[in-house]
Scaffold this active site. Structure first.
Site, PDB file in Angstrom:
ATOM      1  N   ASP A   1      13.979  11.005  46.588  1.00 34.71           N
ATOM      2  CA  ASP A   1      12.667  10.352  46.530  1.00 34.71           C
ATOM      3  C   ASP A   1      11.767  10.892  47.642  1.00 34.71           C
ATOM      4  OD1 ASP A   1      10.751   8.553  45.670  1.00 34.71           O
ATOM      5  OD2 ASP A   1      12.085   6.819  45.737  1.00 34.71           O
TER       6      ASP A   1
ATOM      7  N   ASP B   1       6.750   5.671  37.931  1.00 35.57           N
ATOM      8  CA  ASP B   1       7.343   4.361  38.209  1.00 35.57           C
ATOM      9  C   ASP B   1       6.999   3.367  37.114  1.00 35.57           C
ATOM     10  OD1 ASP B   1       8.792   4.863  40.426  1.00 35.57           O
ATOM     11  OD2 ASP B   1       7.371   4.050  41.870  1.00 35.57           O
TER      12      ASP B   1
HETATM   13  C1  DGJ Z   1      10.143   4.824  44.369  1.00 37.07           C
HETATM   14  C2  DGJ Z   1      10.884   5.265  43.141  1.00 37.07           C
HETATM   15  O1  DGJ Z   1      10.008   5.844  42.230  1.00 37.07           O
HETATM   16  C3  DGJ Z   1      11.645   4.099  42.550  1.00 37.07           C
HETATM   17  O2  DGJ Z   1      12.276   4.479  41.374  1.00 37.07           O
HETATM   18  C4  DGJ Z   1      12.645   3.626  43.571  1.00 37.07           C
HETATM   19  O3  DGJ Z   1      13.605   4.631  43.788  1.00 37.07           O
HETATM   20  C5  DGJ Z   1      11.941   3.263  44.870  1.00 37.07           C
HETATM   21  N1  DGJ Z   1      11.090   4.329  45.339  1.00 37.07           N
HETATM   22  C6  DGJ Z   1      12.929   2.913  45.949  1.00 37.07           C
HETATM   23  O4  DGJ Z   1      12.359   2.717  47.144  1.00 37.07           O
END
Ligand code: DGJ
Length: 703
Positions: free
Chosen positions: A439, A504
């Site tokens: 991430d 997301d």
């Molecule tokens: C952002 C990501 O896009 C989510 O899927 C998740 O992993 C969160 N961060 C976790 O902090």
């Protein structure tokens, strides 16, 4: 003139003494026609009140010859000289599919080695290395190749958006210049380093289209410009911040690769070449069928409780999942998003017995265990920051701007990369882990490196280096690129990862458009697409399982829904969806992805056909309520005209796309149609409710 060709694409480049100029590129015909127009006898006359020459759109366009657009190369020496170089060709090596040129400007003290090639996917690639052969430092402002496009390109298409609504296709007339600049330090939610231009009204299966993208995950500048004299070009390059890149004598800058595509029959074919290129240059079929992921984020967030996660793993196995990914919250002091980033050891508070009990359970079920990292980040409230407060990309003397309570580590420094390599490697070596979700949740602001210079360029180079090293050290691990969802999706990261987390947002209506835009760059088998809970966590909108599933099916499918809180009938329906995905994933992930045109904007249609045109799976989704209920038939021009196909609807969990009182005849048990009929008249559509989808399976019956 030199002509290089591969797979039906050719590029014509000037022979001669100076900076090479691409005369034409594309399918043989288009390239030849464009090249002919540029031969001396075909050259357009000079408009009055211009220079006495016709300044070429050089591969790296030179202001020193009067090029009036954005120069392809700029920079300067400490005394301001060397700002407008003019190169002499000292060497060239041309073979069937590639042409390399060595160019020098002894006055400016620069050497440029540029290679244009046509390769896998029949895309055109451009690489270049600029070396300072002078005796003083040279500050590079930009190095960005230009590709001319015919003047009859009339519209520009770029991608833009925001968090949870990434990859929206934007079109505008091709007048003057369109400039896309990204200064966020990651590829960004807001823009993508890609541009397409095409003839008036170009569509998915119609019109001439040219496109180019930059394989780079940092700052960039993308230009499509129509010059005052009518000539048009695309130009893409890294956006370097002031003073960011200074080359000492003898030092070199290797610019990010530009990948270009074109088609005589629409956008799907043009972007299809990008996808073929990705498919041929990343770990291809060797990875096998893309497993169904269960990702724990929206199910538990930071609430890591072993018993609950064990139950979740059991439920995941029960519905047919094949990979279980433990998201954020397992390490250091990370009990919420204010602390712990940087301390990549299993948290003794949250996981007193370690990760092994969960991993063992996951593995016993035959699933792969995956884990979340955000290696480029550090919370000021972390041990790493307490030990190494100077490791961040910040600027001395200023209060740093935080994002999600975190700062960006400077991957330009070898010691930072080494630390991360060791921490990540230790976790991967000590546990049975087959997947990493990488991430990156904030943009880079006022990010100076150790020397005080802007540090984004070196950070991105360091990121690539670390990823390459980790992949080499852990060859059995698969890697996902996530950056708050879709903020790091580009050809640079796709070459180093096996999957991207597209957005997301798991809201199916928004996802239809997000995935449509992302499908210009990402093949379905790499495009993470999850079935979320009925009420989307990012929009609050409620969607049926059929709609959510039909949407997630056209990517690398996963589940982000809390399997422990769903009704038993939902679990049964979900099992059916997963079985359907498994039945079709070979086709979905190895076939040719196509987008379909439809005059009704609220109807989003796409599909996948196999290379032999014997089968296809299509989705038609209605994302809004319309004023008219009658829909124009859906033209599917991607099948073989002469073949006869059985066309049948697939109803996920028995769910119909809308009111059922008089559906088109074929929907009642299927019907036989020729590919010519489907590509000409088109498939009759039912009356759709909004936010519903219809899946259509097409199978060859006989020739
Ligand atoms: C952002 C990501 O896009 C989510 O899927 C998740 O992993 C969160 N961060 C976790 O902090």
């Amino acid at each position: 003139m030199h002509r290089i060709s591969y797979g039906g694409t050719s590029v014509d480049i000037t022979a001669g003494a100076g900076m090479p100029e691409v005369l034409g590129w594309g399918r043989y015909s288009a390239a030849r026609a464009a090249a002919e127009q540029n031969q001396e006898s075909y050259r357009a006359g000079l408009p009055p009140a211009t220079l006495d020459n016709h300044p070429p759109i050089g591969l790296f366009a030179e202001e020193s010859l009067g090029f009036p657009g954005t120069p392809g190369i700029s920079g300067h020496r400490p005394d301001g000289t060397g700002w407008s170089p003019r190169f002499v060709r000292t060497e060239e090596r041309v073979d069937d599919a590639s042409a390399s040129f060595v160019l020098e400007d002894q006055i400016a003290g620069l050497q440029l080695v540029a290679t244009v090639a046509v390769g896998s996917g029949a895309v055109v690639t451009i690489d270049a290395v600029l070396t300072n052969i002078g005796s003083t430092p040279y500050v590079v402002h930009s190095l960005a190749p230009s590709l001319p496009v015919p003047a009859h390109a009339a519209e520009v298409l770029t991608l833009s958006g925001r968090w949870c609504m990434e990859f929206q296709m934007n079109r505008r007339p091709f007048i003057g210049s369109t400039v896309v600049e990204n200064r966020r330090g990651r590829t960004s939610h807001e823009n993508s380093p890609v541009v397409f231009v095409g003839t008036s009204g170009f569509a998915e299966s119609d019109g001439h289209v040219w496109g180019a993208q930059l394989a780079w995950s940092g700052n960039y500048r993308v230009v499509a410009e129509r010059l005052g004299d009518g000539r048009c070009y695309l130009q893409l390059g890294e956006l370097l911040l002031p003073g960011e890149l200074e080359l000492a004598p003898g030092e070199a800058y290797d610019m990010p690769r530009v990948v270009a595509t074109c088609s005589d029959n629409g956008l799907t074919a043009a972007s299809g070449r990008f996808l073929s290129h990705v498919r041929q240059s990343v770990r291809p079929a060797e990875l096998g069928p893309r497993p169904v992921n269960v990702n724990t984020w929206e199910a538990v967030y930071f609430d890591h409780e072993l018993d609950r996660l064990l139950e979740l793993a059991d439920a995941a196995a029960d519905v047919g999942a094949e990979r279980f990914v433990l998201d954020d919250g397992w390490f250091g002091g990370r009990r919420d998003d204010t602390k712990g980033l940087g301390d990549w050891h299993v948290s003794p508070d949250a996981w007193p017995t370690g990760l092994s009990p969960l991993i063992d359970r996951v593995r016993r079920h035959g699933m792969v265990f995956g884990i979340w990292f955000e290696p480029e980040m550090v919370n000021p409230n972390s041990d790493l920051y307490r030990f190494h407060p100077d490791w961040t990309l910040t600027t001395d003397g200023y209060d740093p701007v935080l994002g999600r309570h975190q700062l960006v580590l400077d991957f330009g420094r070898p010691e930072v990369r080494e630390n991360m390599f060791d921490q990540i490697s230790r976790i991967l070596t000590d546990h049975d882990i087959g997947y990493v979700k990488w991430d990156m949740n904030r943009s880079i602001v006022q990010g100076s490196g150790a020397s005080g210079r802007a540090g984004v360029h070196r950070h991105v180079v360091g990121l690539y280096e670390l990823l390459d090293d980790l992949r080499e050290a852990h060859p059995d691990v698969e890697w996902e690129s996530c950056s708050s969802g879709g903020a790091r999706i580009d050809a640079g990261i796709l070459a180093r990862t096996d999957r991207v987390w597209t957005s997301d947002s798991n809201d199916a209506a928004d996802r239809q458009l997000i995935q449509r835009g992302a499908s210009l760059l990402v093949p379905p088998e790499m495009m993470g697409a999850h079935i979320g809970p009925p009420a989307s966590h990012t929009t609050g909108r409620v969607h049926s399982l059929g709609f959510r599933a039909a949407t997630a099916l056209f990517g690398h499918m996963g589940i982000e829904w809390n399997l422990l809180s769903m009704a038993p009938e939902d679990r049964t329906a979900l099992k059916e969806v997963i079985a359907l995905y498994k039945e079709h994933r070979h086709l979905l992930h190895t076939g040719v992805p196509v987008r379909l045109d439809h005059p009704e904007e609220s109807l989003v249609a796409h599909g996948v056909v196999d290379a032999e045109l014997t089968e296809g799976l299509f989705s038609v989704a209605s994302i809004a309520t319309r004023s008219s209920s009658a829909l124009t038939p859906l033209v599917i021009p991607w099948l073989s005209n002469k073949k006869i196909y059985r066309v049948e609807p697939l109803f996920i969990g028995g769910e119909k796309p809308g009111v059922d009182f008089a559906p088109p005849g074929w929907m009642d048990g299927g019907a036989e149609m020729t590919g010519g009929f489907l590509g000409g008249h088109g498939l009759s559509l039912p009356v759709f409710w909004p936010e519903r989808a219809l899946l259509v399976r097409v199978t060859e019956v006989s020739s």
